[in-house]
Design an enzyme around this catalytic site. Sequence first.
Site, PDB file in Angstrom:
ATOM      1  N   GLY A  93       0.824  -1.202   0.000  1.00  0.00           N
ATOM      2  CA  GLY A  93       0.000   0.000   0.000  1.00  0.00           C
ATOM      3  C   GLY A  93       0.856   1.248   0.000  1.00  0.00           C
ATOM      4  O   GLY A  93       1.788   1.369   0.808  1.00  0.00           O
ATOM      5  N   ASN A 117      -4.495  16.090  -0.612  1.00  0.00           N
ATOM      6  CA  ASN A 117      -4.581  16.831   0.646  1.00  0.00           C
ATOM      7  C   ASN A 117      -3.951  16.092   1.819  1.00  0.00           C
ATOM      8  O   ASN A 117      -3.774  16.668   2.890  1.00  0.00           O
ATOM      9  CB  ASN A 117      -6.044  17.149   0.976  1.00  0.00           C
ATOM     10  N   LYS A 177       0.910   5.132  -7.877  1.00  0.00           N
ATOM     11  CA  LYS A 177       1.260   5.539  -6.513  1.00  0.00           C
ATOM     12  C   LYS A 177       2.581   4.914  -6.075  1.00  0.00           C
ATOM     13  O   LYS A 177       3.431   5.588  -5.486  1.00  0.00           O
ATOM     14  CB  LYS A 177       0.147   5.133  -5.540  1.00  0.00           C
ATOM     15  N   LEU A 183     -10.250  -4.927   2.320  1.00  0.00           N
ATOM     16  CA  LEU A 183     -10.327  -6.043   3.246  1.00  0.00           C
ATOM     17  C   LEU A 183      -9.892  -7.349   2.599  1.00  0.00           C
ATOM     18  O   LEU A 183      -9.183  -8.159   3.208  1.00  0.00           O
ATOM     19  CB  LEU A 183     -11.755  -6.164   3.789  1.00  0.00           C
ATOM     20  N   CYS A 240      -8.593 -13.614  12.937  1.00  0.00           N
ATOM     21  CA  CYS A 240      -9.143 -14.210  14.155  1.00  0.00           C
ATOM     22  C   CYS A 240     -10.311 -13.401  14.691  1.00  0.00           C
ATOM     23  O   CYS A 240     -11.214 -13.945  15.317  1.00  0.00           O
ATOM     24  CB  CYS A 240      -8.054 -14.306  15.238  1.00  0.00           C
ATOM     25  N   CYS A 244     -34.493  -5.581  -4.075  1.00  0.00           N
ATOM     26  CA  CYS A 244     -35.896  -5.160  -4.014  1.00  0.00           C
ATOM     27  C   CYS A 244     -36.056  -3.908  -3.161  1.00  0.00           C
ATOM     28  O   CYS A 244     -36.914  -3.071  -3.436  1.00  0.00           O
ATOM     29  CB  CYS A 244     -36.761  -6.295  -3.466  1.00  0.00           C
ATOM     30  N   CYS A 246      -5.899 -19.528  10.951  1.00  0.00           N
ATOM     31  CA  CYS A 246      -4.731 -19.999  11.702  1.00  0.00           C
ATOM     32  C   CYS A 246      -5.075 -21.119  12.665  1.00  0.00           C
ATOM     33  O   CYS A 246      -4.192 -21.650  13.344  1.00  0.00           O
ATOM     34  CB  CYS A 246      -4.073 -18.843  12.461  1.00  0.00           C
TER      35      CYS A 246
END
Length: 724
Positions: free
Chosen positions: A34, A68, A82, A129, A171, A183, A488
């Site tokens: 990231g 910003n 990036k 995520l 976890c 709907c 895990c």
Amino acid sequence: MEAAKAPAGPSWPGVLRTKALKEKIKTAKVLCVGAGGIGCELLKTLVCTGFRNVEVIDLDTIETSNLNRQFLFRKHHVGHSKANTAAAVVQGFCPAASITAYHANVKESRFDVDFFRGFDLVLNGLDNLEARRHVNRLCLAAERPLVESGTAGYLGQVTVHIKGRTECFECSAKPAPKTYPICTLRNTPDKPIHTIVWAKDLLFNRLFGRPDAVSDLDDQAAREGGQGKDKAGGGGGEGEGEGAEQSEEARAAAASAAATAAQAEDPSFFLRREGEAALDYAARVFGRVYTTDIERLIGVKELWEKRPPPKALQLSELLPPAEMAALAAALDKAAAEAGGAGAAASACKLLGLTNASQKWTPAQNASVLLLATALYHTVRPSEVGAAAFDKDDDLAVEFVTAASNLRSSCYGIPEQSLFDAKGMAGNIIHAIATTNAIVSGLIVTEALKLLAGCVGAVRNAFLNENPSAKRLVVAEAPWGPKPACMVCGKSQLTLRINTKTTPLSGLLGGVIKKRLAVNTPNLMCGGFLYEEGEGLEEDEVAAYAALLPRPLAELPGGGLGHGAILTVQDQSQHWGVDVIIAHAEDLSPEDAPEGFILEGAVPVAAKAPAAAGGEGETQKKEEPTAAAKRKAAAAVAEDDKGTMLLLSSDDEDGGGQAGQAAAASAKDSRKRPLEEEGGGDGAAAAAAGEGAGGEERGAKRAKAAPAAPAEDKDGCILISDDDD
């Protein structure tokens, strides 16, 4: 669940002064995943701390809204990678550092377990995520420590994950992206987010997106339509009262499905006809969406037995001929001035609506909708049929805001300003640069502890908006691994799903890849086998593709029916889990908006916080005693003169019980000399929640302290809390 045990190790923070650690910092290989809000600050902090071998992965490109808070980027960088830009900028002010950038998806096959094994530390600054879960599994397989992080406004967190010693990232429960029944979006919205999702994912895509594009909402519409028909044709119940209730629900479901199907008919209506003026086309769409469709819904009486029906809008009442003439003049002006700047067209600027925080009137919403639609066809015609919503596209945001507000007017839902609608449509968590900077400092602090071997000193840190017991940063010892964790630990999951109507493609897309974050799935159950990934022959790929539209119950090997145990494996993540299939035909859209219910040890947050998302969503512990632990860690022990005491939360007999509630009480706490050696020593400051700010204040006090510091009768150094 007990906290992770703290094994003996080097002294923290005394180890920071050693030449051995300084050499480790220079030679250590660090992977940063990231390069956004947290990633930019993290790269800067790493090289300023002395790290010289850093690699960074990020698939994203720089947008104007990033500037910003992502201070490595400038306006001329917009549209560039990036990762590549951040690496080049950091290399510019620290030529001695070796920064390798990958403009790529971390889920690509080249970033496998062997790739992760090449690093000493993995530091996450992701806002996705699914990608975070993927990195977690690779770190477990590669046996490399992972430092996770996230921010949302003034809130932030840093957590440490070590295989076999602490809980892994999965976890604990993590808020999943919110989904809404189709709907509800199409027929009975009752919240602003419902109308915004409808405007962005349904109407915008229908008018300007690819004609053959099929979204999750289209799949969901077909699925819910089938379920509605099943309910309408189903029989009775286990009693008259229950049967009556089921009949009422069946009628409502059938009515909603019928209304949805009616609206889905004839998609060619939304195409602009040959020779049709752009504003006439926009007016025709308005009449269909806000008059004809709403009147059709009003006629479905079953939908309005427990709530008031919507009200249809009439364009002639909102915009008389004089207003329509003004719109035509504004459109002509935009067309004459556009030239090559069609992308900069703005309906709001043409109409003089320059205050993004002010809510529009119904007439203004209608004007913006019609003008924005006409502008797409007049000054940006090449994008019609291929456009995708972008929160940084002013015209797209204006269209969605106006379309959403008009629908809200129909249903009596509060309208939103352009600023608020943009945040909701773009899932924007208004990030703060200072929060990212603090969190990056906390990440590097934990990275230094891991690199120094001070595993007993690592802490999960939480940054609060308001001080708790005089401190903004609260720390706690990491929890130990959960035996029932599906990643895990050892666990089985139960999947409640309609095996007769759900195709294999729905299982793969909705459950396996989306909810379980599997990258390259291998599915096995008896005589059934399905594989994806590299190394497959063309005939195998074709054979597996032919299985995708088949219902689960009709797959080879007897099908995936009730009671079947499906083994799910991902070779790229070195991970697998068993899923028990439970056939269910009575799943309502409210209880199962995705068309299934996944139960068991898979962590599912009970309720996603409003601030989920942002620069890597902030998560709060779901353990019953986590709040008590953080409160205990935040407590400050003081004597009657207001003098702060350094407390050790490590118990000689309790090993890793740092952070227990007893640490909050000065009476039960054990004071220790500042220079005490031994395992888990510098963890005391972190357990007390000092965090970055506390360590800085401690350093200032130490610098200003006399050569012979004051001690109490037990030989413990007292630190006066002058700053507070």
